[in-house]
Motif scaffolding. Sequence first.
Motif, PDB file in Angstrom:
ATOM      1  N   ARG A   1      -7.773   2.674   5.763  1.00 17.72           N
ATOM      2  CA  ARG A   1      -7.492   2.098   4.595  1.00 17.72           C
ATOM      3  C   ARG A   1      -6.125   2.550   4.267  1.00 17.72           C
ATOM      4  NH1 ARG A   1      -9.577  -1.311   0.611  1.00 17.72           N
ATOM      5  NH2 ARG A   1      -7.909  -2.771   0.174  1.00 17.72           N
ATOM      6  N   ALA A   2      -5.117   1.563   4.156  1.00 13.76           N
ATOM      7  CA  ALA A   2      -3.689   1.745   3.705  1.00 13.76           C
ATOM      8  C   ALA A   2      -3.353   0.536   2.798  1.00 13.76           C
ATOM      9  CB  ALA A   2      -2.633   1.997   4.838  1.00 13.76           C
TER      10      ALA A   2
ATOM     11  N   LEU B   1       0.934  -5.127   0.120  1.00 19.01           N
ATOM     12  CA  LEU B   1       0.694  -5.100   1.825  1.00 19.01           C
ATOM     13  C   LEU B   1      -0.781  -4.214   2.026  1.00 19.01           C
ATOM     14  CD1 LEU B   1       4.217  -3.783   2.996  1.00 19.01           C
ATOM     15  CD2 LEU B   1       3.108  -6.234   2.788  1.00 19.01           C
ATOM     16  N   ASN B   2      -1.453  -4.829   2.736  1.00 17.52           N
ATOM     17  CA  ASN B   2      -2.931  -4.243   2.722  1.00 17.52           C
ATOM     18  C   ASN B   2      -3.106  -3.864   4.427  1.00 17.52           C
ATOM     19  OD1 ASN B   2      -5.458  -3.508   1.854  1.00 17.52           O
ATOM     20  ND2 ASN B   2      -6.099  -5.627   2.423  1.00 17.52           N
ATOM     21  N   TRP B   3      -3.493  -2.845   4.791  1.00 19.05           N
ATOM     22  CA  TRP B   3      -3.828  -2.486   6.211  1.00 19.05           C
ATOM     23  C   TRP B   3      -5.337  -2.395   6.060  1.00 19.05           C
ATOM     24  CZ3 TRP B   3      -6.394   0.544   9.474  1.00 19.05           C
ATOM     25  CH2 TRP B   3      -6.207   0.453  10.603  1.00 19.05           C
ATOM     26  N   VAL B   4      -6.126  -2.933   6.906  1.00 19.00           N
ATOM     27  CA  VAL B   4      -7.767  -2.903   6.920  1.00 19.00           C
ATOM     28  C   VAL B   4      -8.194  -3.406   8.320  1.00 19.00           C
ATOM     29  CG1 VAL B   4      -8.058  -4.879   5.702  1.00 19.00           C
ATOM     30  CG2 VAL B   4      -9.730  -3.142   5.757  1.00 19.00           C
TER      31      VAL B   4
ATOM     32  N   GLU C   1      -0.914   3.899  -0.961  1.00 27.63           N
ATOM     33  CA  GLU C   1      -2.093   4.633  -0.808  1.00 27.63           C
ATOM     34  C   GLU C   1      -2.588   4.744   0.527  1.00 27.63           C
ATOM     35  OE1 GLU C   1      -4.868   3.669  -3.927  1.00 27.63           O
ATOM     36  OE2 GLU C   1      -3.675   4.657  -5.361  1.00 27.63           O
ATOM     37  N   LEU C   2      -3.224   5.784   1.285  1.00 28.71           N
ATOM     38  CA  LEU C   2      -3.815   5.719   2.695  1.00 28.71           C
ATOM     39  C   LEU C   2      -5.019   6.509   2.492  1.00 28.71           C
ATOM     40  CD1 LEU C   2      -1.991   7.377   5.270  1.00 28.71           C
ATOM     41  CD2 LEU C   2      -1.606   8.010   3.195  1.00 28.71           C
ATOM     42  N   ILE C   3      -6.005   6.352   3.417  1.00 29.68           N
ATOM     43  CA  ILE C   3      -7.137   7.038   3.482  1.00 29.68           C
ATOM     44  C   ILE C   3      -7.174   7.492   5.235  1.00 29.68           C
ATOM     45  CG2 ILE C   3      -9.823   7.432   3.389  1.00 29.68           C
ATOM     46  CD1 ILE C   3      -9.598   5.600   0.832  1.00 29.68           C
TER      47      ILE C   3
END
Length: 305
Positions: free
Chosen positions: A250-251, A264-267, A285-287
């Motif tokens: 996730r970012a 902006l959403n990375w998934v 934020e990122l995981i």
Amino acid sequence: MKTQVHLFSGFLGTGKTTAIRSLIAQKPESEQWLIIVNEFGEIGIDGAVLSNNGIPVAEISGGCLCCTSGGDQIGETIRKMLHNNPAHRIIIEASGLAHAAGVIDELKAPEFANVLEIAAVFTLVDVRQFINPDYARHALYQDQIGVCDVLLASKTDLCSPEQLAQFHEQAAKLFPPKTLIAEVKNAQMNPEWLNLPVSEKPRYRLKTLPENSMGFQSQGFTFAAGRNFDGERLTQFFDDLPQLAQGLVRAKGVFQVLDTWVWLNWVDGGWGANQVSWRRDSRFELIAREFDADEIERRLNAALE
């Protein structure tokens, strides 16, 4: 010393006027306050309700504060009020149909940079509406919730325990996170909430990680409002994320780009972008299982204009 400005937003009928009256009743005698009330109709009602307290009240009727005429009116209203009444705080009650982010943009006009400080922003929500997907998809509703620092659940006496639990679960997942999420009974406010801090932290750890999070790392980064990101470099950063963070799950981030704000959403292996109402700071934020936080920060700084 700058005058602190507090915006009160919320859909129609959530108790904004009652909340402000509650604060007025608890105002320290040592502080000077001003109140601006915006109503969508031509005839102002809330201003009349709030005016019987010795605090100067101005009304802007017939539109929302963030429209073209409203923007001119709020600037002129603030100039006149401060000229005649130097104040510690200005409390603005926005129309239930106002785009709260647009109001914040007007208050950040260059002429007010050394005069006003955007302090804690409040949004009141009816819990039953908040958990209703039809409301959650409404752009105006998203705007009012996204812009606030303090999210207050009103009309809780009309909710079941299950509805309140659902509200808290959904509110805790909002991004960026709120400074405070609370319930208010009969819209009664705690005056200490006016002093809640809204300062940014350059780096922070996420409070929650995915279930079965063994082996995952998390990190957050913030950048002060006013610093624009370059759209092309930011796009490249998100394209490169899978190589920068191994096992990325996730970012997400909100960024100021060309004086607008985007989410902006990375998934699930890809990312998308949307406009957003957040105005406090740019943050990311990122995981992932493994990443170099210093390198991530360097790449983010390199994406700044």
